[in-house]
Enzyme design. Structure first.
Site, PDB file in Angstrom:
ATOM      1  N   THR A 385      40.025  46.637  40.038  1.00 53.81           N
ATOM      2  CA  THR A 385      38.654  46.505  40.123  1.00 53.81           C
ATOM      3  C   THR A 385      38.458  45.338  41.281  1.00 53.81           C
ATOM      4  OG1 THR A 385      38.138  47.514  38.176  1.00 53.81           O
ATOM      5  CG2 THR A 385      36.295  46.254  38.991  1.00 53.81           C
ATOM      6  N   THR A 403      34.194  49.405  40.972  1.00 55.63           N
ATOM      7  CA  THR A 403      35.645  49.963  40.883  1.00 55.63           C
ATOM      8  C   THR A 403      35.901  51.396  41.110  1.00 55.63           C
ATOM      9  OG1 THR A 403      37.413  50.029  39.295  1.00 55.63           O
ATOM     10  CG2 THR A 403      35.474  50.534  38.505  1.00 55.63           C
ATOM     11  N   ASP A 427      38.305  57.141  31.710  1.00 55.33           N
ATOM     12  CA  ASP A 427      37.567  56.135  30.890  1.00 55.33           C
ATOM     13  C   ASP A 427      37.236  56.861  29.792  1.00 55.33           C
ATOM     14  OD1 ASP A 427      38.703  53.657  32.089  1.00 55.33           O
ATOM     15  OD2 ASP A 427      36.908  53.142  32.797  1.00 55.33           O
ATOM     16  N   SER A 456      32.850  51.094  30.045  1.00 54.32           N
ATOM     17  CA  SER A 456      33.401  50.302  30.946  1.00 54.32           C
ATOM     18  C   SER A 456      33.736  48.896  30.321  1.00 54.32           C
ATOM     19  CB  SER A 456      32.683  50.083  32.284  1.00 54.32           C
ATOM     20  OG  SER A 456      33.162  49.211  33.060  1.00 54.32           O
ATOM     21  N   GLY A 477      40.276  43.553  36.344  1.00 54.75           N
ATOM     22  CA  GLY A 477      41.377  43.498  35.258  1.00 54.75           C
ATOM     23  C   GLY A 477      41.323  44.310  34.197  1.00 54.75           C
ATOM     24  N   GLY A 478      40.555  45.433  34.113  1.00 58.01           N
ATOM     25  CA  GLY A 478      40.454  46.477  32.963  1.00 58.01           C
ATOM     26  C   GLY A 478      39.935  45.928  31.770  1.00 58.01           C
TER      27      GLY A 478
END
Length: 576
Positions: A385, A403, A427, A456, A477-478
C-alpha cells in the site's frame, strides 16, 4: 575519500542555497527530518513528492496537492500508487474543519459470498487473490474527484497534468521495480498478462534496466480522459468500455454498469483523545481508526514514558492493547452500509478501554483464545500500500492511504488503458461460516456481497492539538499498518521523539491471532526479548514493518518537519 565527498556535498548545498534552489533532498537522512516553512509533501516516490510540493508552491491547498500527488504516484509507483485501486483520505483544516473521503473498492454487482468456491466448498485456484474474480470496482479516481470538487482550489486539469507528463515523457526506472519487471517477462506469453507485458516491458519483451527511461503511452491517454472529463473520464466512456471488454474476455465480473454506479463517500471521521491530543482517523470500512483509538485509550492508563521506549514492560503493554483491539476488529467491523449497528462508539469509548485495561496483568501475557470468539484468525492482507502526508502553507493537513492490495495488485493491466487492476476482493472473508487457525475467517460482517466494500486496515491519521493539526501520519503494511501508526504516535507524544526518529524507531506487531509478536530484526536487544518472552509472549523476527510517511507541525516555531521512512526505497519528504 569520505572527507572529499563530504566537502563536495557541502559545497554543492552552498551553491544551491546561493541560487535559491530547494535542497530538501540533502536534508533527507535517517533520523533528521526535512524542515520547511510553507508546505510539505511526503510520499514513497520522490517524483510524486516533488509534484505535490510544486502544486503547493503554485498556491494550491492540501487537497489540490493530494490529488496531484496521488495521480503522480499512479505513474511512478505502480506497485501501490493507482487509479485501479482505492483508499481513504482524512482532512483536518487549520480552521478545525475535519472530514474523510471513503473511496474503498466495491464488489461487482455479480458478486456473492460463495463466488470464490469450487464444488468442494473450498477456495478454487486462489481466485480471491489471483485472476479476474479478485478485482474490485476501483474507487481512487472517484474519491480524488469528490475531494477536489468539495475542497479543491486549483483547476482539476492542472492537477492531473503532471501525471500525464510523467507518463508521456517517462522517468528513470529504479531497482525497486526490477523483481516485477522480471516477473512480467516470465509471464509475458500468458494471455491474461499480455497487456501487462506491453505496458511494463521494453517493446513488450525486455526489462527496463535501472536508469532507463520508462514511458507509459496507454496510461497517459487514460489520464488525459480523466483530466478532461473528471471522474466520468474513468467510470464512463472509453476507459469504462476497455475495462468491461477486458473483463468479458477473461471471465471477470465488472461491467460498465458497475463503474457507472460507483460513488465515493464523504464520512465523519472516527475521533478520540490521547493525553490532551485529538485523534482523527478513518471510520469503517477502515478498521484502522477504530482500532487505533481503542489501543490509545488502553495505553493512556499506563506511564509509557516512565517505562522507557521499547523496554520489555512497555512492549508488553503495547502488545496487550494490540491483542484486544484486533480481536474486536475481527468480531465486529465491516462495511457499515451492510452492517448497521456496529458498536463503534462502544469500542472507542474510554469506559470500554478502562474495562479492558483491568484485564491486563503487569508481568504476564494474556491468552489469545479463539474458543471465546467467533473468529479465529485475521486473514492475509498485503503490505503493498502507499501513504501520502501533506501540509499546506495555511496549516491544512491531508493524510491519504491507497492501495492495489498485493504488490502490483492483480498484476493484470487493462488492455489499451495502461493501468493495473487491484485484487482487493481477497480482503473479503472467502468461505462463509468457515474459520480456522491457518488464516481464514468466515464471519458475516465481511462476506462479499454486491456493491459491498471490503474491510481494510489502512489507517490515515491526523493528530491535533488545541484544534489545529499537529501530526500527519500513515503507512502501508496490511494488518501491521494500524500498529505502525499506533507506535509512531506513542513515540512522538510519550517519548517526545522528532518525527523522523519516531518513524525510524524499531516496531513490533501483534494481531490477536496467531498469538505471536513480530519484532523487526536487529531492532530490539536480546536482553529485552528475553524479558519479554519470560512474561509468556512468543516472538518471531521479520525484516521491515511498514513505510511510514509523516509530518509534524511546530506551531510556535512556524516550522513544518517531514520524514519519509528509510524502509521505503524511493521515498522522500519535499518542502519549501
Amino acid at each position: 575519500m569520505p572527507i572529499m565527498i563530504t566537502k563536495n556535498l557541502q559545497g554543492l548545498v552552498c551553491l544551491f542555497l546561493a541560487f535559491g534552489i530547494n535542497f530538501s533532498f540533502f536534508a533527507q537522512s535517517g533520523r533528521i527530518p526535512v524542515r520547511a516553512e510553507n508546505g510539505m509533501v511526503v510520499t514513497s516516490h520522490h517524483l510524486a513528492s516533488q509534484v505535490g510540493n510544486d502544486i503547493l508552491e503554485q498556491g494550491g491547498n492540501a487537497i489540490d496537492a493530494s490529488v496531484a500527488t496521488a495521480f503522480a504516484l499512479a505513474v511512478t509507483l505502480p506497485s501501490a500508487g493507482n487509479i485501479g485501486g482505492g483508499g481513504f483520505l482524512v482532512y483536518y483544516g487549520n480552521d478545525g474543519h475535519k472530514t474523510t473521503f471513503n473511496f474503498r473498492e466495491k464488489a461487482p454487482l455479480a458478486a456473492s459470498a460463495e463466488m470464490f468456491l469450487g464444488v468442494d466448498g473450498k477456495v478454487k485456484d486462489n481466485s480471491n487473490h489471483e485472476g479476474m474474480l479478485s478485482v474490485g470496482v476501483p474507487g481512487t479516481v472517484a474519491g480524488l474527484y469528490k475531494a477536489h470538487q468539495k475542497m479543491g482550489s486549483l483547476p482539476w486539469e492542472d492537477l492531473v497534468a503532471p501525471a500525464v507528463k510523467l507518463a508521456e515523457e517517462g522517468f528513470s526506472s529504479t531497482y525497486n521495480m526490477n523483481w516485477f519487471l522480471n516477473w512480467a517477462k516470465e509471464h509475458k506469453d500468458e494471455e491474461i498478462y499480455k497487456a501487462t507485458a506491453k505496458s511494463f516491458l521494453k517493446n513488450g519483451e525486455e526489462i527496463y534496466e535501472p536508469g532507463e527511461i520508462w514511458k507509459q503511452p496507454d496510461l497517459a491517454e487514460t489520464l488525459k480522459r480523466i483530466q478532461k472529463n473528471g471522474a466520468d473520464g474513468f467510470y464512463k466512456g472509453k476507459t469504462a468500455r476497455l475495462i468491461e471488454n477486458y473483463m468479458k474476455k477473461h471471465g471477470g465480473l465488472i461491467t460498465q454498469k458497475d463503474l457507472a454506479r460507483y460513488e465515493a463517500e464523504e464520512l465523519e471521521p472516527v475521533t478520540g483523545t490521547y493525553r490532551d491530543h485529538e485523534i482523527v482517523a478513518m471510520p469503517p470500512p477502515s478498521s484502522g481508526g477504530v482500532a487505533l483509538v481503542e489501543m490509545l485509550n488502553i495505553v493512556e492508563g499506563f506511564d509509557i514514558k516512565e517505562m522507557g521506549h521499547n523496554s520489555a514492560a512497555s512492549l508488553h503493554v503495547l502488545t496487550e492493547a494490540m491483542r484486544r483491539a484486533f480481536s474486536d476488529r475481527a468480531l465486529h467491523l465491516g462495511d457499515p452500509n451492510f452492517n448497521p449497528g456496529m458498536p463503534v462508539d462502544e469500542i472507542t469509548s474510554k469506559d470500554y478501554a478502562a474495562r479492558l485495561r483491568e484485564t491486563i496483568e503487569p508481568d504476564r501475557a494474556s491468552v489469545s483464545d479463539s474458543a471465546n470468539f467467533s473468529a479465529a484468525h485475521l486473514k492475509y492482507e498485503s503490505p503493498q500500500t502507499t501513504h501520502i502526508s501533506i501540509v499546506d502553507k495555511e496549516g491544512n493537513a491531508v493524510s491519504l492511504t491507497y492501495t492495489l492490495e498485493h504488490s502490483y495488485g492483480s498484476r493484470i493491466t487493462v488492455e489499451g488503458a495502461g493501468f493495473l487492476l487491484n485484487n482487493e476482493m481477497g480482503d473479503f472473508n472467502p468461505i462463509p461460516g468457515y474459520t480456522d487457525t491457518k488464516g481464514l475467517i468466515g464471519t458475516n460482517p465481511n462476506l462479499a456481497a454486491p456493491e459491498k466494500r471490503m474491510l481494510s486496515s489502512m489507517t490515515p491519521t491526523i493528530v491535533a492539538k488545541d484544534g489545529k493539526p499537529l501530526l500527519v501520519i500513515g503507512s502501508p503494511g496490511g494488518r501491521t499498518i494500524i500498529n505502525t501508526v499506533f507506535q509512531v504516535i506513542v513515540n512522538v507524544i510519550d517519548h517526545e521523539m522528532n518525527i523522523a526518529r519516531a518513524i525510524e524507531a524499531p516496531r513490533i506487531h501483534h494481531q490477536w491471532l496467531p498469538n505471536t509478536t513480530s519484532f523487526e530484526r536487529y531492532g530490539i536487544s536480546p536482553d529485552t526479548k528475553k524479558l519479554y518472552e519470560e512474561m509468556g509472549h512468543k516472538v518471531r523476527y521479520r525484516t521491515n514493518q511498514g513505510q511510514a510517511m509523516g509530518i509534524y507541525i511546530d506551531e510556535e516555531e512556524g516550522v513544518i518537519y517531514g520524514a519519509a521512512d528509510s524502509r521505503s526505497y524511493d521515498s522522500r519528504a519535499v518542502g519549501h
